[in-house]
Scaffold this motif. Sequence first.
Motif, mmCIF file in Angstrom:
data_model
loop_
_atom_site.group_PDB
_atom_site.id
_atom_site.type_symbol
_atom_site.label_atom_id
_atom_site.label_comp_id
_atom_site.label_asym_id
_atom_site.label_seq_id
_atom_site.Cartn_x
_atom_site.Cartn_y
_atom_site.Cartn_z
ATOM 1 N N LEU A 1 0.822 -1.209 0.000
ATOM 2 C CA LEU A 1 0.000 0.000 0.000
ATOM 3 C C LEU A 1 0.856 1.258 0.000
ATOM 4 C CD1 LEU A 1 -2.906 -0.985 2.454
ATOM 5 C CD2 LEU A 1 -3.006 -0.774 -0.037
ATOM 6 N N LYS A 2 1.936 1.246 0.764
ATOM 7 C CA LYS A 2 2.827 2.412 0.777
ATOM 8 C C LYS A 2 3.437 2.644 -0.605
ATOM 9 C CE LYS A 2 5.506 3.720 3.937
ATOM 10 N NZ LYS A 2 6.664 3.803 4.880
ATOM 11 N N GLN A 3 3.794 1.560 -1.288
ATOM 12 C CA GLN A 3 4.323 1.679 -2.649
ATOM 13 C C GLN A 3 3.266 2.170 -3.626
ATOM 14 O OE1 GLN A 3 6.003 -2.119 -3.665
ATOM 15 N NE2 GLN A 3 7.516 -2.049 -2.003
ATOM 16 N N SER A 4 1.985 2.017 -3.257
ATOM 17 C CA SER A 4 0.867 2.475 -4.104
ATOM 18 C C SER A 4 0.428 3.885 -3.738
ATOM 19 C CB SER A 4 -0.314 1.503 -3.975
ATOM 20 O OG SER A 4 0.063 0.196 -4.325
ATOM 21 N N SER A 5 1.289 4.617 -3.024
ATOM 22 C CA SER A 5 1.057 6.028 -2.666
ATOM 23 C C SER A 5 -0.032 6.224 -1.623
ATOM 24 C CB SER A 5 0.727 6.855 -3.930
ATOM 25 O OG SER A 5 1.784 6.766 -4.861
ATOM 26 N N ILE A 6 -0.280 5.197 -0.817
ATOM 27 C CA ILE A 6 -1.212 5.331 0.304
ATOM 28 C C ILE A 6 -0.409 5.755 1.533
ATOM 29 C CG2 ILE A 6 -2.892 4.156 1.763
ATOM 30 C CD1 ILE A 6 -3.786 4.487 -1.138
ATOM 31 N N PRO A 7 -0.811 6.834 2.219
ATOM 32 C CA PRO A 7 -0.055 7.309 3.386
ATOM 33 C C PRO A 7 0.111 6.230 4.452
ATOM 34 C CG PRO A 7 -1.698 8.923 2.733
ATOM 35 C CD PRO A 7 -1.969 7.693 1.921
ATOM 36 N N GLU A 8 1.141 6.388 5.264
ATOM 37 C CA GLU A 8 1.486 5.360 6.247
ATOM 38 C C GLU A 8 0.372 5.114 7.252
ATOM 39 O OE1 GLU A 8 4.928 4.754 9.652
ATOM 40 O OE2 GLU A 8 5.472 5.645 7.719
ATOM 41 N N ASN A 9 -0.280 6.185 7.730
ATOM 42 C CA ASN A 9 -1.331 6.000 8.739
ATOM 43 C C ASN A 9 -2.529 5.257 8.168
ATOM 44 O OD1 ASN A 9 -1.923 8.296 7.131
ATOM 45 N ND2 ASN A 9 -3.362 9.038 8.674
ATOM 46 N N VAL A 10 -2.877 5.556 6.902
ATOM 47 C CA VAL A 10 -3.994 4.862 6.261
ATOM 48 C C VAL A 10 -3.612 3.413 5.977
ATOM 49 C CG1 VAL A 10 -5.538 4.807 4.265
ATOM 50 C CG2 VAL A 10 -4.849 7.007 5.248
ATOM 51 N N SER A 11 -2.390 3.200 5.508
ATOM 52 C CA SER A 11 -1.912 1.841 5.237
ATOM 53 C C SER A 11 -1.975 0.984 6.497
ATOM 54 C CB SER A 11 -0.480 1.879 4.706
ATOM 55 O OG SER A 11 -0.410 2.552 3.468
ATOM 56 N N ASP A 12 -1.560 1.564 7.613
ATOM 57 C CA ASP A 12 -1.591 0.836 8.880
ATOM 58 C C ASP A 12 -3.022 0.489 9.279
ATOM 59 O OD1 ASP A 12 -0.402 -0.005 11.548
ATOM 60 O OD2 ASP A 12 -1.802 1.563 12.175
ATOM 61 N N SER A 13 -3.937 1.448 9.130
ATOM 62 C CA SER A 13 -5.337 1.217 9.494
ATOM 63 C C SER A 13 -5.966 0.137 8.630
ATOM 64 C CB SER A 13 -6.124 2.525 9.365
ATOM 65 O OG SER A 13 -7.480 2.325 9.679
ATOM 66 N N VAL A 14 -5.711 0.199 7.323
ATOM 67 C CA VAL A 14 -6.273 -0.785 6.405
ATOM 68 C C VAL A 14 -5.687 -2.167 6.676
ATOM 69 C CG1 VAL A 14 -6.422 -1.496 3.981
ATOM 70 C CG2 VAL A 14 -6.799 0.895 4.620
ATOM 71 N N CYS A 15 -4.389 -2.231 6.888
ATOM 72 C CA CYS A 15 -3.744 -3.516 7.174
ATOM 73 C C CYS A 15 -4.309 -4.142 8.447
ATOM 74 C CB CYS A 15 -2.238 -3.332 7.306
ATOM 75 S SG CYS A 15 -1.407 -3.042 5.747
ATOM 76 N N SER A 16 -4.567 -3.331 9.436
ATOM 77 C CA SER A 16 -5.155 -3.846 10.669
ATOM 78 C C SER A 16 -6.544 -4.416 10.406
ATOM 79 C CB SER A 16 -5.233 -2.742 11.728
ATOM 80 O OG SER A 16 -3.943 -2.307 12.102
ATOM 81 N N ALA A 17 -7.331 -3.696 9.602
ATOM 82 C CA ALA A 17 -8.684 -4.156 9.278
ATOM 83 C C ALA A 17 -8.657 -5.483 8.516
ATOM 84 C CB ALA A 17 -9.412 -3.100 8.452
ATOM 85 N N TYR A 18 -7.636 -5.684 7.714
ATOM 86 C CA TYR A 18 -7.536 -6.891 6.905
ATOM 87 C C TYR A 18 -6.913 -8.064 7.656
ATOM 88 C CZ TYR A 18 -8.999 -5.160 2.334
ATOM 89 O OH TYR A 18 -9.743 -4.690 1.280
ATOM 90 N N THR A 19 -6.087 -7.795 8.639
ATOM 91 C CA THR A 19 -5.307 -8.876 9.248
ATOM 92 C C THR A 19 -5.649 -9.174 10.699
ATOM 93 O OG1 THR A 19 -3.523 -7.319 9.860
ATOM 94 C CG2 THR A 19 -3.365 -8.382 7.705
ATOM 95 N N LYS A 20 -6.178 -8.200 11.436
ATOM 96 C CA LYS A 20 -6.533 -8.452 12.828
ATOM 97 C C LYS A 20 -7.764 -9.361 12.896
ATOM 98 C CE LYS A 20 -3.451 -5.730 14.817
ATOM 99 N NZ LYS A 20 -2.375 -6.234 15.708
ATOM 100 N N SER A 21 -7.809 -10.198 13.916
ATOM 101 C CA SER A 21 -8.916 -11.139 14.071
ATOM 102 C C SER A 21 -10.160 -10.438 14.604
ATOM 103 C CB SER A 21 -8.517 -12.269 15.028
ATOM 104 O OG SER A 21 -8.343 -11.758 16.339
ATOM 105 N N PHE A 22 -11.309 -11.101 14.458
ATOM 106 C CA PHE A 22 -12.558 -10.553 14.972
ATOM 107 C C PHE A 22 -12.517 -10.466 16.504
ATOM 108 C CE2 PHE A 22 -13.925 -12.834 11.021
ATOM 109 C CZ PHE A 22 -14.154 -11.702 10.268
ATOM 110 N N THR A 23 -11.892 -11.445 17.138
ATOM 111 C CA THR A 23 -11.823 -11.420 18.603
ATOM 112 C C THR A 23 -10.976 -10.255 19.093
ATOM 113 O OG1 THR A 23 -9.984 -13.006 18.499
ATOM 114 C CG2 THR A 23 -12.182 -13.900 18.883
ATOM 115 N N TYR A 24 -9.972 -9.877 18.317
ATOM 116 C CA TYR A 24 -9.149 -8.726 18.694
ATOM 117 C C TYR A 24 -9.991 -7.453 18.722
ATOM 118 C CZ TYR A 24 -5.949 -4.791 18.132
ATOM 119 O OH TYR A 24 -5.310 -3.589 18.274
ATOM 120 N N TYR A 25 -10.773 -7.233 17.660
ATOM 121 C CA TYR A 25 -11.592 -6.020 17.602
ATOM 122 C C TYR A 25 -12.672 -6.030 18.680
ATOM 123 C CZ TYR A 25 -9.456 -4.109 13.422
ATOM 124 O OH TYR A 25 -8.564 -3.548 12.551
#
Length: 404
Positions: free
Chosen positions: A224-248
């Motif tokens: 995502l960072k290589q695709s010009s997505i800012p670091e804070n947004v990349s981190d948020s999206v990655c968390s949404a995609y990789t964190k488990s349901f129990t974590y949230y």
Amino acid sequence: MYRRFLLIFLYLYALIFSAAKTIRMPNQWAQSHWLVDYRFGFIKRGLAGELFGFLFEKNAFSITVLSIAILSVLYFLIIKIALKTTWSNPKSYYRILFFVIFLLSQYIIFSAHLIGYLDHVVFLLTILAVYLITKNKWLPASVIAVFSIFIHEISVVLMLPVCCFAIIVNQIHRREFFIKNIFSRNLLTKLTLFLILPFLTVVFISFYQEINGENYYPQIFSYLKQSSIPENVSDSVCSAYTKSFTYYFSEQYQHFIQRIFISKATIFYGIPILFSLWIIFKEFKLKQNIQLFALLIVVSAVPLILHSIAYDTYRIWTFPYMILFLGFWILSLKCRAENIQTKHEKLSWWESLFFITAFLFVSLVPAVLFDGETERFSMIIKLILILPILLVLYFLKKAPAETD
């Protein structure tokens, strides 16, 4: 013909007014969801990006064009359903008020503001699935539900409950509905046939996410960072995609009660939602079948469960509007199939006051938007722009329904 013209103008004007308050280009969160795919292995929500990458080049322009196309189709279907449902009982003023509140609601406002979000795809697929269910095509609807869950797991609370409601309403005579009928062999068989594939899909995604989800965080973040997505947004999206349901759930569940009962949205969204429920109760004579009405309330409230795992309170509060819109459509189709015409009733003084209150909440109260943005119309401008809506409502009330 005169009345039909007024209805078309009213619904289009209300939708355009709502969308124009907040519409923008897809934000970086939305863009990121279309960029992520299966290039690093299976990941939840990856199907949309995979199909998009197969058909188009992944860049901001193509994502914008696709987002506009998806939202346009969704709006077209919403207007088409609203008009056809209103014309199916032209003497009902309740139907007009219901659709006016919906078209002015925060759901339409946020759908324009969050253009490009996968929620729109989920609701498009939900409309298709409900249509197939009303044609007794359970298995194709089930396959669409599976497809929708792979696009976004939010389908579990947005699509599946309203599809089950459609199956139940479609199979039981409206005046003979009782909760115990849901447990009849025939209906349980149909519900099982519809739900078995989506259920297995949810189990697969949930277990896979719990075990392997976080393994993909570094690759997706770097991509995502290589695709010009800012670091804070990349981190948020990655968390949404990789964190488990129990974590949230562990992070957010303690705020559930506050978000449901003690937030601004509880009032500003809750009162128009209650008005919409009242209109459904009156329009379809659900006093004679309170159990069916109770089932619809439960189905429309299911999306609020998301408050226990997500912090975007105002977005989540918009979902019951769309569920009630679909519920109204389902009940209307059932009445048409059973050749039931509800009698025309005049609004009482307190119903008129209830409508005005709900109308002011959805049309004038500023929505709390994402990314620090605000609505583009001032209060004075909004007061001027709602005048045509009130004027057309007055003429529709006076115009004889027989002109349809």
